[in-house]
Design an enzyme around this catalytic site. Structure first.
Site, PDB file in Angstrom:
ATOM      1  N   HIS A  13       0.863  -1.212   0.000  1.00 35.97           N
ATOM      2  CA  HIS A  13       0.000   0.000   0.000  1.00 35.97           C
ATOM      3  C   HIS A  13       0.881   1.238   0.000  1.00 35.97           C
ATOM      4  O   HIS A  13       1.555   1.528   0.988  1.00 35.97           O
ATOM      5  CB  HIS A  13      -0.898   0.009   1.248  1.00 35.97           C
ATOM      6  CG  HIS A  13      -1.777   1.223   1.364  1.00 35.97           C
ATOM      7  ND1 HIS A  13      -3.132   1.141   1.574  1.00 35.97           N
ATOM      8  CD2 HIS A  13      -1.514   2.549   1.301  1.00 35.97           C
ATOM      9  CE1 HIS A  13      -3.646   2.353   1.632  1.00 35.97           C
ATOM     10  NE2 HIS A  13      -2.679   3.236   1.476  1.00 35.97           N
ATOM     11  N   HIS A  15       1.453   5.486  -2.007  1.00 29.88           N
ATOM     12  CA  HIS A  15       1.024   6.561  -2.909  1.00 29.88           C
ATOM     13  C   HIS A  15       2.246   7.100  -3.638  1.00 29.88           C
ATOM     14  O   HIS A  15       3.135   7.686  -3.008  1.00 29.88           O
ATOM     15  CB  HIS A  15       0.360   7.687  -2.106  1.00 29.88           C
ATOM     16  CG  HIS A  15      -0.796   7.203  -1.288  1.00 29.88           C
ATOM     17  ND1 HIS A  15      -2.093   7.303  -1.708  1.00 29.88           N
ATOM     18  CD2 HIS A  15      -0.841   6.575  -0.080  1.00 29.88           C
ATOM     19  CE1 HIS A  15      -2.894   6.761  -0.800  1.00 29.88           C
ATOM     20  NE2 HIS A  15      -2.160   6.309   0.198  1.00 29.88           N
ATOM     21  N   PHE A  16       2.283   6.899  -4.950  1.00 34.20           N
ATOM     22  CA  PHE A  16       3.400   7.421  -5.743  1.00 34.20           C
ATOM     23  C   PHE A  16       3.156   8.851  -6.218  1.00 34.20           C
ATOM     24  O   PHE A  16       4.092   9.517  -6.639  1.00 34.20           O
ATOM     25  CB  PHE A  16       3.626   6.541  -6.978  1.00 34.20           C
ATOM     26  CG  PHE A  16       4.495   5.340  -6.748  1.00 34.20           C
ATOM     27  CD1 PHE A  16       5.546   5.362  -5.831  1.00 34.20           C
ATOM     28  CD2 PHE A  16       4.291   4.169  -7.478  1.00 34.20           C
ATOM     29  CE1 PHE A  16       6.359   4.252  -5.644  1.00 34.20           C
ATOM     30  CE2 PHE A  16       5.100   3.057  -7.290  1.00 34.20           C
ATOM     31  CZ  PHE A  16       6.130   3.107  -6.376  1.00 34.20           C
ATOM     32  N   ARG A  17       1.868   9.273  -6.222  1.00 34.52           N
ATOM     33  CA  ARG A  17       1.490  10.546  -6.869  1.00 34.52           C
ATOM     34  C   ARG A  17       1.765  10.454  -8.367  1.00 34.52           C
ATOM     35  O   ARG A  17       1.792   9.370  -8.919  1.00 34.52           O
ATOM     36  CB  ARG A  17       2.208  11.748  -6.223  1.00 34.52           C
ATOM     37  CG  ARG A  17       2.155  11.788  -4.700  1.00 34.52           C
ATOM     38  CD  ARG A  17       0.765  11.826  -4.138  1.00 34.52           C
ATOM     39  NE  ARG A  17       0.771  12.054  -2.680  1.00 34.52           N
ATOM     40  CZ  ARG A  17      -0.186  11.644  -1.869  1.00 34.52           C
ATOM     41  NH1 ARG A  17      -1.213  10.966  -2.320  1.00 34.52           N
ATOM     42  NH2 ARG A  17      -0.122  11.899  -0.588  1.00 34.52           N
ATOM     43  N   ASN A  41      -5.514   7.351  -5.827  1.00 35.49           N
ATOM     44  CA  ASN A  41      -6.169   8.629  -5.457  1.00 35.49           C
ATOM     45  C   ASN A  41      -5.422   9.826  -6.043  1.00 35.49           C
ATOM     46  O   ASN A  41      -5.011  10.735  -5.321  1.00 35.49           O
ATOM     47  CB  ASN A  41      -6.331   8.743  -3.936  1.00 35.49           C
ATOM     48  CG  ASN A  41      -5.029   8.736  -3.175  1.00 35.49           C
ATOM     49  OD1 ASN A  41      -4.028   8.156  -3.627  1.00 35.49           O
ATOM     50  ND2 ASN A  41      -4.999   9.371  -2.016  1.00 35.49           N
ATOM     51  N   LYS A  98      -9.971  -0.040  -4.984  1.00 34.01           N
ATOM     52  CA  LYS A  98      -9.860   0.618  -3.686  1.00 34.01           C
ATOM     53  C   LYS A  98     -11.156   1.330  -3.332  1.00 34.01           C
ATOM     54  O   LYS A  98     -11.656   2.143  -4.110  1.00 34.01           O
ATOM     55  CB  LYS A  98      -8.701   1.636  -3.743  1.00 34.01           C
ATOM     56  CG  LYS A  98      -8.474   2.430  -2.458  1.00 34.01           C
ATOM     57  CD  LYS A  98      -7.960   1.561  -1.328  1.00 34.01           C
ATOM     58  CE  LYS A  98      -7.951   2.300  -0.001  1.00 34.01           C
ATOM     59  NZ  LYS A  98      -6.732   2.994   0.293  1.00 34.01           N
ATOM     60  N   HIS A 135     -10.314   1.540   2.748  1.00 33.07           N
ATOM     61  CA  HIS A 135     -10.005   2.559   3.757  1.00 33.07           C
ATOM     62  C   HIS A 135     -11.178   2.527   4.729  1.00 33.07           C
ATOM     63  O   HIS A 135     -12.259   3.029   4.427  1.00 33.07           O
ATOM     64  CB  HIS A 135      -9.846   3.945   3.113  1.00 33.07           C
ATOM     65  CG  HIS A 135      -9.458   4.996   4.102  1.00 33.07           C
ATOM     66  ND1 HIS A 135      -8.236   5.645   4.062  1.00 33.07           N
ATOM     67  CD2 HIS A 135     -10.104   5.486   5.190  1.00 33.07           C
ATOM     68  CE1 HIS A 135      -8.172   6.499   5.074  1.00 33.07           C
ATOM     69  NE2 HIS A 135      -9.288   6.416   5.773  1.00 33.07           N
ATOM     70  N   HIS A 173      -4.142  -0.177   6.297  1.00 33.69           N
ATOM     71  CA  HIS A 173      -3.531   0.648   7.355  1.00 33.69           C
ATOM     72  C   HIS A 173      -4.357   0.662   8.643  1.00 33.69           C
ATOM     73  O   HIS A 173      -4.832   1.704   9.074  1.00 33.69           O
ATOM     74  CB  HIS A 173      -3.227   2.070   6.876  1.00 33.69           C
ATOM     75  CG  HIS A 173      -4.287   2.714   6.022  1.00 33.69           C
ATOM     76  ND1 HIS A 173      -5.614   2.746   6.362  1.00 33.69           N
ATOM     77  CD2 HIS A 173      -4.187   3.369   4.835  1.00 33.69           C
ATOM     78  CE1 HIS A 173      -6.287   3.385   5.426  1.00 33.69           C
ATOM     79  NE2 HIS A 173      -5.449   3.768   4.491  1.00 33.69           N
ATOM     80  N   LEU A 218      -3.937   9.625   8.020  1.00 26.43           N
ATOM     81  CA  LEU A 218      -5.253   9.027   8.213  1.00 26.43           C
ATOM     82  C   LEU A 218      -5.190   7.544   7.863  1.00 26.43           C
ATOM     83  O   LEU A 218      -4.510   7.193   6.893  1.00 26.43           O
ATOM     84  CB  LEU A 218      -6.292   9.734   7.340  1.00 26.43           C
ATOM     85  CG  LEU A 218      -6.645  11.142   7.844  1.00 26.43           C
ATOM     86  CD1 LEU A 218      -7.442  11.910   6.815  1.00 26.43           C
ATOM     87  CD2 LEU A 218      -7.393  11.084   9.171  1.00 26.43           C
ATOM     88  N   ASP A 246       1.948   2.826   3.351  1.00 25.84           N
ATOM     89  CA  ASP A 246       1.122   4.020   3.171  1.00 25.84           C
ATOM     90  C   ASP A 246       1.988   5.264   2.997  1.00 25.84           C
ATOM     91  O   ASP A 246       1.591   6.363   3.377  1.00 25.84           O
ATOM     92  CB  ASP A 246       0.137   4.199   4.337  1.00 25.84           C
ATOM     93  CG  ASP A 246      -1.005   5.138   3.983  1.00 25.84           C
ATOM     94  OD1 ASP A 246      -1.202   5.427   2.788  1.00 25.84           O
ATOM     95  OD2 ASP A 246      -1.694   5.585   4.917  1.00 25.84           O
ATOM     96  N   HIS A 250       3.561  14.694   0.810  1.00 26.94           N
ATOM     97  CA  HIS A 250       2.965  16.018   0.594  1.00 26.94           C
ATOM     98  C   HIS A 250       4.098  17.014   0.767  1.00 26.94           C
ATOM     99  O   HIS A 250       4.925  16.858   1.680  1.00 26.94           O
ATOM    100  CB  HIS A 250       1.881  16.323   1.635  1.00 26.94           C
ATOM    101  CG  HIS A 250       0.679  15.434   1.555  1.00 26.94           C
ATOM    102  ND1 HIS A 250      -0.371  15.665   0.700  1.00 26.94           N
ATOM    103  CD2 HIS A 250       0.373  14.303   2.232  1.00 26.94           C
ATOM    104  CE1 HIS A 250      -1.284  14.713   0.853  1.00 26.94           C
ATOM    105  NE2 HIS A 250      -0.856  13.874   1.775  1.00 26.94           N
ATOM    106  N   ALA A 262      -2.937  15.138   5.301  1.00 28.70           N
ATOM    107  CA  ALA A 262      -2.665  13.869   5.989  1.00 28.70           C
ATOM    108  C   ALA A 262      -1.752  13.012   5.136  1.00 28.70           C
ATOM    109  O   ALA A 262      -1.996  12.845   3.946  1.00 28.70           O
ATOM    110  CB  ALA A 262      -3.967  13.134   6.239  1.00 28.70           C
TER     111      ALA A 262
HETATM  112  C1  NCD Z   1      -3.034   9.301   2.043  1.00 32.71           C
HETATM  113  C2  NCD Z   1      -2.654  10.299   0.947  1.00 32.71           C
HETATM  114  O1  NCD Z   1      -2.057  11.341   1.270  1.00 32.71           O
HETATM  115  O2  NCD Z   1      -2.946  10.043  -0.214  1.00 32.71           O
HETATM  116  N1  NCD Z   1      -2.927   9.961   3.324  1.00 32.71           N
HETATM  117  C3  NCD Z   1      -2.805   9.367   4.526  1.00 32.71           C
HETATM  118  O3  NCD Z   1      -2.843  10.068   5.536  1.00 32.71           O
HETATM  119  N2  NCD Z   1      -2.633   8.073   4.649  1.00 32.71           N
HETATM  120  C4  NCD Z   1      -4.387   8.732   1.788  1.00 32.71           C
HETATM  121  C5  NCD Z   1      -4.738   7.531   2.646  1.00 32.71           C
HETATM  122  O4  NCD Z   1      -4.170   6.458   2.489  1.00 32.71           O
HETATM  123  O5  NCD Z   1      -5.609   7.664   3.520  1.00 32.71           O
HETATM  124 ZN    ZN Z   2      -2.888   5.266   1.760  1.00 32.24          ZN
END
Ligand code: NCD
Ligand code: ZN
Length: 344
Positions: A13, A15-17, A41, A98, A135, A173, A218, A246, A250, A262
């Site tokens: 799990h 996030h690569f953006r 996302n 997801k 989630h 998570h 989160l 996760d 940011h 988050a």
């Molecule tokens: C994640 C994100 O920034 O895309 N943020 C996080 O706090 N984990 C989204 C997610 O997995 O809830």
């Molecule tokens: Zn996540």
């Protein structure tokens, strides 16, 4: 020198953006993980097979020279998702879809507003052998943020699991003892990922002595009894629990803000910090299962060939990472000591 060798791990799990950020995030993950489940996302979210294929290609193009890293792609569910979308995504090699309750987290506004309306889609996923990643938090204003995971279990997860016993579900998570207990008691098609931050920290690390925006993610960090439950379950080696960082970058100004985002960017230290936790627990022998076996087995994918080595050696996690656009990111555990290091 104390060291351990484990079969090459995967991150189930993260996030690569997108865009320029991929050069940073894909390298950070590919340094030690062979595969990763890539969250959808983006803005706009990855909602159909074509978007999945295009995003996958952008990730492949961002791999460092010579890397054989493999992104495992996911589809973002909305109330507009159709059975045809699921079938087409499956044919395009998408391994999972997801479920974000609308408004639960970063870039989830377009996600699922009516969970019950999605039940036929879960049925199609069950037919297609596509995993459901959840989630697990309710979003009602009147539900306290620290209770939202438990409320989701009681109100929704129990129903989904009993309606679709053959659907493989990953409760993502997890942060509470309630979630641990639920997953342990559920059938073998239910598993969970656990992040480094939820093993290392509790809500005091977010709020005592000042607000610490870089520990804000989160689902939010919970009280220490919940952290303890997560630590205890991974130390048992239970095969329903596996690694999902996760990692969620940011930029610094978006975290250090009056309304901070988050997400913790842990990719440069996650495998080392997990190792530190298993060492503290006296459970280093359970790290390999958590990091390299349980996830692949649950997803029905082969375990990786090859190994990585971690050495017991102190190092300090950098204060900042500068992106190609010149903007800084503060990584998870910035400026703090880690006592395990990946041997490169
Ligand atoms: C994640 C994100 O920034 O895309 N943020 C996080 O706090 N984990 C989204 C997610 O997995 O809830
Ligand atoms: Zn996540």
């Amino acid at each position: 020198m104390i060291h351990i060798e484990i079969q090459t791990p995967d991150d189930w799990h993260l996030h690569f953006r997108d865009g320029d950020m991929l050069n940073e995030t894909v390298s950070a993950t590919a340094r030690c993980f062979k595969r990763a489940i890539v969250m959808p996302n983006l803005v706009p979210p990855v909602t159909n097979a074509k978007m999945v294929e295009e995003y996958r290609q952008r990730i492949l193009d961002a791999r460092p020279e010579g890397s054989d890293f493999e992104p495992l792609m996911t589809l973002y569910l909305t109330n507009e998702t159709t059975s045809e979308d699921i079938i087409a995504a499956k044919q395009a090699g998408t391994v999972a879809a997801k479920l974000y309750p609308a408004g639960a987290t970063t870039n989830s506004d377009a996600a699922v507003k009516s969970l019950d309306a999605l039940f036929p889609i879960f049925g199609e996923m069950q037919n297609q052998g596509m995993l459901l990643l959840i989630h697990g938090e309710v979003t009602d204003n009147h539900i306290d943020i620290f209770d939202r995971e438990k409320e989701f279990i009681d109100r929704n997860l129990t129903r989904i699991v009993s309606a679709f016993p053959e659907l493989k579900i990953v409760f993502e998570h997890i942060t509470t003892k309630d979630a641990v207990d639920f997953v342990v008691a559920a059938n073998d098609n239910v598993a969970a990922t656990i992040t480094p931050q939820h093993l290392l920290l509790n809500r005091n690390d977010l709020l005592v002595g000042g607000v610490r925006p870089h520990n804000y993610c989160l689902p939010v960090l919970k009280r220490n009894i919940h952290q303890q439950a997560l630590r205890e379950i991974v130390a048992t080696g239970n095969k329903k629990f596996f690694l999902g960082t996760d990692s969620a970058p940011h930029e610094k100004n978006k975290k250090e803000s009056a309304c901070g985002c988050a997400g913790c960017y842990s990719a440069w230290s996650a495998i080392e910090l997990y190792t530190q936790v298993f060492d503290e627990l006296g459970a280093l022998d359970k790290l390999e299962g958590f990091a390299s076996h349980h996830g692949a087995d649950f997803y029905g994918l082969p375990r990786n060939e090859g190994t990585i080595t971690l050495v017991k050696e102190d190092w300090t996690i950098p204060e900042q990472i500068i992106l190609s656009n010149g903007n800084p990111i503060v990584p998870f555990f910035a400026g703090q000591n880690c006592n395990w290091k990946l041997k490169v």
